[in-house]
Write an enzyme that holds these catalytic residues in place. Sequence first.
Site, PDB file in Angstrom:
ATOM      1  N   ASP A   1       0.835  -1.205   0.000  1.00  0.00           N
ATOM      2  CA  ASP A   1       0.000   0.000   0.000  1.00  0.00           C
ATOM      3  C   ASP A   1       0.867   1.252   0.000  1.00  0.00           C
ATOM      4  O   ASP A   1       2.064   1.215   0.338  1.00  0.00           O
ATOM      5  CB  ASP A   1      -0.878  -0.052   1.267  1.00  0.00           C
ATOM      6  CG  ASP A   1      -2.176   0.731   1.148  1.00  0.00           C
ATOM      7  OD1 ASP A   1      -2.314   1.515   0.196  1.00  0.00           O
ATOM      8  OD2 ASP A   1      -3.036   0.560   2.022  1.00  0.00           O
TER       9      ASP A   1
ATOM     10  N   ASP B   1     -10.956   2.121  -2.995  1.00  0.00           N
ATOM     11  CA  ASP B   1     -11.510   1.830  -1.671  1.00  0.00           C
ATOM     12  C   ASP B   1     -13.028   1.874  -1.705  1.00  0.00           C
ATOM     13  O   ASP B   1     -13.671   1.565  -0.699  1.00  0.00           O
ATOM     14  CB  ASP B   1     -10.982   2.845  -0.644  1.00  0.00           C
ATOM     15  CG  ASP B   1      -9.635   2.417  -0.095  1.00  0.00           C
ATOM     16  OD1 ASP B   1      -9.257   1.244  -0.291  1.00  0.00           O
ATOM     17  OD2 ASP B   1      -8.961   3.254   0.526  1.00  0.00           O
TER      18      ASP B   1
HETATM   19  C1  DGJ Z   1      -5.849   1.888   1.910  1.00  0.00           C
HETATM   20  C2  DGJ Z   1      -6.270   0.640   1.202  1.00  0.00           C
HETATM   21  O1  DGJ Z   1      -6.817   0.945  -0.039  1.00  0.00           O
HETATM   22  C3  DGJ Z   1      -7.244  -0.115   2.075  1.00  0.00           C
HETATM   23  O2  DGJ Z   1      -7.727  -1.229   1.385  1.00  0.00           O
HETATM   24  C4  DGJ Z   1      -6.558  -0.496   3.342  1.00  0.00           C
HETATM   25  O3  DGJ Z   1      -5.517  -1.385   3.069  1.00  0.00           O
HETATM   26  C5  DGJ Z   1      -6.030   0.748   4.035  1.00  0.00           C
HETATM   27  N1  DGJ Z   1      -5.232   1.552   3.163  1.00  0.00           N
HETATM   28  C6  DGJ Z   1      -5.231   0.367   5.257  1.00  0.00           C
HETATM   29  O4  DGJ Z   1      -4.643   1.446   5.840  1.00  0.00           O
END
Ligand code: DGJ
Length: 737
Positions: free
Chosen positions: A485, A555
């Site tokens: 990430d 997300d």
């Molecule tokens: C952003 C990601 O897109 C989410 O799926 C998750 O992993 C969060 N970060 C965790 O901080």
Amino acid sequence: MNITFNKENNTFKIDTENTSYIIGIVDEEAFIGHIYYGPKLDEVPLHLLRIDENPFVPSKNNRDRGSFMDTFPCEFPGNGLGDYREGAVEVIDCEGHSAVNFTYDDYKIIDGKTVINGLPQTFENEKSLDGKMGAKAKSLEIYASDKSLSLKAVLRYTVFEDSDALIRSVKIINDSQSSIYLTKVLSASFDMDSENYELLTLHGSWARERQIDVRPIGYGKTSVGSVKGESSHQEHPFMALLEKGATQEKGKVYGFNFIYSGNFLAQVEKSQFDSVRAVMGINPGGFKWELKKGESFEAPEVALVYSNEGLGKMSRTYHDLYRNHLIRSPYKDKERPILINNWEATYFDFNTEKLLDIAREAKKSGIEMLVMDDGWFGKRNDDNSSLGDWNVNEDKLKGGLKYLVDEVNKIGLKFGIWMEPEMISPDSDLYRAHPDWAIAIPGRVPTRSRNQYVLDLTRPEVLEHTWNSIKTVLESANIEYLKWDMNRQITDIGSAYLGKDNQGELCHRFALAVYELQERLVKTFPNLLLENCSGGGARFDPGMLYYGPQIWCSDDTDAIERLGIQEGTALIYPLSSIGAHVSDCPNHTVGRVTPFETRGHVALAGTFGYELDITKIPESDRQQIPEQTAMYHKYHSLVRSGDYYRIASYRENRFYDCYGVVSKDKSEALFTFVQVVGRPNYHSRLIRFAGLDPDAKYLIEGENEVLSGRTIMEAGIFVQNPWGDYKSKLIHFVRQQ
Ligand code: DGJ
């Protein structure tokens, strides 16, 4: 596929099966001109290099050089010498001047493709990590120079025997005796007549990535770009020039996609003579690269696709290009395990028992892997701390990481983990020990975003430390998947490592460092399934696909919002690369409640997985999971390898969405129909499908009706509208012998 040089008229002709790209060398100064790009030609339209308009004089007449420079369709335009349109290259030489212009010296036609060090890139065949052989490639290298500066350029072009795409990149070499600063090096520039084209770009935001936007090309410059240190949620390193009225099936389309994950510029400029110059490359904003004597600079690749059959063919060309010549992971052609991720299930509030409860329940429904998301390390119980402290939080994970992974494996699930390796929390042991490892400008309090800083990966010891952290975690247990990430963009461009004349190198060096880390990752752990991610889909770009076969798309897991996000993403990227999960309702980003079935159908047009607390969701939803996992197994290989067709877009019609995949041999096809908004007195909709074999007979599964491909595509079939909003259905065509 062929590349030829015609000595008679000094032209290069680069042919794919359906396209030609033609370059000409003109005048005694050997200017490199762009002649043509479009449907395949059998001759060279040399007259296109002579624009017989005042005040242009197509001769060697030096008096009119100013006019010539500003109208000439230049293949790699320079700066400051009379072409006032956007140039592709700019410098500061040892005297402080910025003028530069490359003219032709020589060329080489190569069987295959030159490997570019340190950057993601398309490959002929030898680069596939699983040793899979791809199709052959041919490349052209044009050698050019600016003799006043002793600066050289290599303009590179590659085509593949199985693709209509054209790959371009540029290398600049400093042959002079002193440093030259590059303040702009774009990878491709393309001049064309305007013919009333429109510009398609993808814009967005967090949870709203890659929304399609089409606008007319007006006079002057229109651009999208990023200076955020990543390709970004907001704009995308892609643009397409569309002939007015182009549709999915019809019209001329020129696509440009930058194979890079950092700052970019994509721009069109309509000139005083109605010509259009399209450019793409590293964003010159803040860029300044010292090229010492003898050094070279490699600019990343741009993938150009010309389609004269609308956007649909452009998408299919990109999908095949990336599946065959960019994605290296062995998972590219394999069924991916159905995963369940605990982010939307628990956020930071979990422990070993909670994760094992999820794993046990998941196993019963046919789910194959548990992914533990953010919050397992340091003392991280929210997003305010611990990035950089990649040691297990044993208060949460009693018995440690290996114990958890072993227990998950005993249940019969694989195990995957989340990391954010490029980051450092101000509240972390790592920051307390090395405050100068964060990107920051001395004397300024650095801007926080999600309460974190970005590590200065340009610094060798920071890169080594980060690599060791990743490796230590992955080696500590049987971890088979990594979600990598990146949850903030770069600000405060300052490195305590780079000198005062080199701060303008930081963003590109940062991108190169991320590539270095991911290259080590895929080489050291060749069987690891890597899913890239950046606060959802802010780093969904072809650069990252070179390392991992899938990227978390957004997300926003709401099935209806995902229709638009996945439509924009699938315009360029294969469905097998689009991270998509079924989540719980009301949806956490929009509060919408959609049927569980629709959530499954929409996630099927991606990698397919779950992101919910399976121990808590309604029983009626849970009962559908075994059926959904069976659906995934039935269709996965078709979705992964088939040709994508978009039939209708909810974005345009505001009622329904329809898209599908057809197997390469046309033996089956799966289309998804989503009735987004119910409509009174409108019980069925005539849909004309696409991509089938017109002469074959197809069974419409479940309907017991057999029709020819021609009838299904030309006359269409009535799809009964499901009752209610947000309802969906799958339509499966199976060819009959
Ligand atoms: C952003 C990601 O897109 C989410 O799926 C998750 O992993 C969060 N970060 C965790 O901080």
